[in-house]
Design an enzyme around this catalytic site. Structure first.
Site, PDB file in Angstrom:
ATOM      1  N   SER A 185     -14.779   3.944 144.464  1.00 20.70           N
ATOM      2  CA  SER A 185     -15.746   3.751 145.978  1.00 20.70           C
ATOM      3  C   SER A 185     -16.377   2.464 146.032  1.00 20.70           C
ATOM      4  CB  SER A 185     -16.001   5.311 146.241  1.00 20.70           C
ATOM      5  OG  SER A 185     -16.775   5.214 147.157  1.00 20.70           O
ATOM      6  N   LYS A 224     -16.043  -1.449 148.440  1.00 18.66           N
ATOM      7  CA  LYS A 224     -16.646  -1.594 149.693  1.00 18.66           C
ATOM      8  C   LYS A 224     -17.427  -2.596 149.837  1.00 18.66           C
ATOM      9  CE  LYS A 224     -19.004   2.683 149.815  1.00 18.66           C
ATOM     10  NZ  LYS A 224     -18.703   3.628 149.390  1.00 18.66           N
ATOM     11  N   HIS A 256     -26.010  -4.670 144.461  1.00 18.07           N
ATOM     12  CA  HIS A 256     -25.451  -3.283 145.042  1.00 18.07           C
ATOM     13  C   HIS A 256     -26.155  -2.079 143.391  1.00 18.07           C
ATOM     14  CE1 HIS A 256     -23.418   0.442 147.361  1.00 18.07           C
ATOM     15  NE2 HIS A 256     -24.302   0.835 145.181  1.00 18.07           N
ATOM     16  N   ARG A 281     -14.263  14.809 149.409  1.00 16.01           N
ATOM     17  CA  ARG A 281     -14.960  14.843 147.732  1.00 16.01           C
ATOM     18  C   ARG A 281     -15.635  15.173 147.686  1.00 16.01           C
ATOM     19  NH1 ARG A 281     -15.627   9.130 145.921  1.00 16.01           N
ATOM     20  NH2 ARG A 281     -17.073  10.532 144.702  1.00 16.01           N
ATOM     21  N   ASP A 315     -12.021   5.020 152.298  1.00 11.97           N
ATOM     22  CA  ASP A 315     -12.817   5.486 151.145  1.00 11.97           C
ATOM     23  C   ASP A 315     -13.674   6.625 152.387  1.00 11.97           C
ATOM     24  OD1 ASP A 315     -14.479   5.626 148.720  1.00 11.97           O
ATOM     25  OD2 ASP A 315     -16.418   4.705 150.923  1.00 11.97           O
TER      26      ASP A 315
HETATM   27  N1  URA Z   1     -21.820   6.364 146.399  1.00 11.45           N
HETATM   28  C1  URA Z   1     -20.866   5.508 147.309  1.00 11.45           C
HETATM   29  O1  URA Z   1     -20.618   5.001 148.155  1.00 11.45           O
HETATM   30  N2  URA Z   1     -19.048   6.681 146.745  1.00 11.45           N
HETATM   31  C2  URA Z   1     -19.236   7.099 145.731  1.00 11.45           C
HETATM   32  O2  URA Z   1     -18.276   7.771 145.540  1.00 11.45           O
HETATM   33  C3  URA Z   1     -20.760   7.622 145.228  1.00 11.45           C
HETATM   34  C4  URA Z   1     -21.571   6.797 145.352  1.00 11.45           C
END
Ligand code: URA
Ligand code: CA
Length: 431
Positions: free
Chosen positions: A181, A185, A80, A166, A159
């Site tokens: 977050s 994923k 990632h 957010r 999320d």
């Molecule tokens: N990318 C994400 O997937 N989540 C965040 O909170 C910030 C950047």
């Protein structure tokens, strides 16, 4: 919920049960936005312990579907990146690491931003499709060692909902919230091991090395708590990576890198991240051994060949690996001249990204169409000497008027009289 908000407001730690109560209730809609907002702001100010972050991540993972990759043999390694400008690494790393024998079951996104995501880039290849059933996906990875698909299933709905909240409550920029977050994923997507590329600098979320390091440590700690081998590299995003910014242009750059003639920075970052992936995947004992393996699969053409097999398997025209002129190309190529003589001292990566986006290379909103052919090819990087009038970049456009893009590039590539050092590409390793 009021008690939970109060506790976090007063700087106390939340238990696993309290965190699950919040995530379950918020996902189900029984906890309203105003209470969730208050808790997010309390977390923003008071932070979370590693254990709280691990529990928050797991609660978000459990809020939706989880991808089961257990039918794929071997250690499944995912990668990632926290996002930068012109970051073509995924396209390169998937075949590169798979060619070393590590299975790569990649689920990718489109995303908003200066260019499309990995999926958009792959769709620049005629015929390539990213819809595979779960069975086809597993079978392809077992047969070929690699597959790339779009997000399927309902992963981490908590999320998605929290991220939108957010965004409008000024609580995006909180390390515990970003770390949980991102990691939720990755964990829901089923990987056994995760290699993180945390970007720092102008073009990145984390503007300083210190913040990037804190985020990297938070994510590594979450991964380890939930039993996924996780490691991180902090890399420079003070200028775009490689030379290409744009979808088809980046596919071409990826192919050139797999041919062993890619840009120096992009190649190096792929070797660094790839080495970690190969070690995590159990195909090398050490980083040095992994690097030699990666260099070998570039040199002997097997990584490129595997990229061709991936394209074939997913319906695309694999001829492009030998003939990149088969990729979509723009009508106009317009040189951007330097306005003065000197050395490139600064490239504001995010603004150069915007210069690509206004050509149509990226999306501002989810429903925007993107033009896969357009973008920018940089001709200079930080440290390079340049003469007034010399081409610093080439705009690839389907519209004749590129004045806005040209102005952005000229404004945000700074030229100074003094010689400049090239920035360090790899700033930290967190293992
Ligand atoms: N990318 C994400 O997937 N989540 C965040 O909170 C910030 C950047
Ligand atoms: Ca690039």
């Amino acid at each position: 919920m009021v008690d939970i908000i109060e506790k976090k407001r007063d700087g106390e730690r939340l238990s696993k049960e309290e965190i699950s109560f919040f995530i379950d209730g918020y996902t189900a809609g029984t906890i309203p936005d105003y209470q969730a907002s208050a808790l997010l702001m309390a977390i923003y100010f008071n932070g979370m312990s590693s254990e709280e972050q691990g529990n928050l991540t797991l609660a978000m993972v459990e809020s939706g579907d989880q991808i089961d990759l257990s039918d794929i043999s071997g250690v499944k390694v995912d990668k990632h990146s926290t996002g930068g400008v012109g970051d073509t690494t995924t396209l390169i790393l998937v075949p590169l690491v798979a060619a070393c024998g590590v299975p790569v079951a990649k689920m990718s996104g489109r995303g908003l931003g200066h260019t499309g995501g990995t999926l958009d880039k792959l769709e620049a290849i005629e015929g390539f499709h990213i819809e595979l059933t779960q069975e086809q996906f597993v079978k392809q990875v077992n047969d070929l060692k690699l597959a790339v698909i779009g997000q399927s299933g309902n992963l981490t709905p908590a999320d998605k909902k929290l991220y939108s909240l957010r965004d409008v409550t000024a609580t995006v920029n909180s390390i515990p919230l970003i770390a949980s977050s991102i990691m939720s994923k990755k964990i829901a997507a089923g990987a056994d091991a995760i290699v993180l590329d945390v970007k720092t600098g102008d073009g990145a979320f984390m503007k300083t090395v210190e913040d990037a390091e804190a985020l990297a440590h938070a994510m590594v700690s979450i991964g380890r708590q939930v039993g996924r081998n996780t490691m991180a590299v902090i890399s420079d995003m003070s200028q775009p990576l490689g030379f290409a910014i744009g979808n088809a242009l980046e596919v071409k750059e990826a192919i050139e890198t797999l041919q062993g003639r890619g840009p120096e920075d992009l190649t190096e970052l792929c070797l660094v991240l790839g080495s970690k992936m190969v070690v995590a995947g159990g195909k090398a004992e050490s980083i040095d051994e992994a690097r030699l393996l990666l260099e070998k699969v570039i040199e002997d053409g097997s990584a490129l060949k595997l990229f061709g097999e991936l394209i074939d398997a997913q319906g695309g025209n694999s001829e492009i690996i030998h003939d990149t002129s088969l990729l979509p190309f723009a009508t106009y190529e317009i040189n951007v001249p330097a306005l003065t003589t000197g050395f490139v001292s600064k490239m504001e990566a995010d603004e150069i990204g915007v210069a690509a986006m206004v050509l149509g290379a990226g999306r501002e909103t989810k429903d925007d169409d993107i033009d896969l052919a357009v973008g920018i090819m940089l001709k200079k990087k930080i440290g390079d000497a340049v003469r007034e009038g010399e081409t610093i970049a080439v705009i690839h456009s389907n519209r004749e008027d590129v004045s806005k893009s040209m102005k952005l590039i000229q404004q945000h590539i700074h030229i100074s009289k003094e010689a400049q050092k090239k920035p360090e590409l790899i700033l930290r390793m967190i293992t």
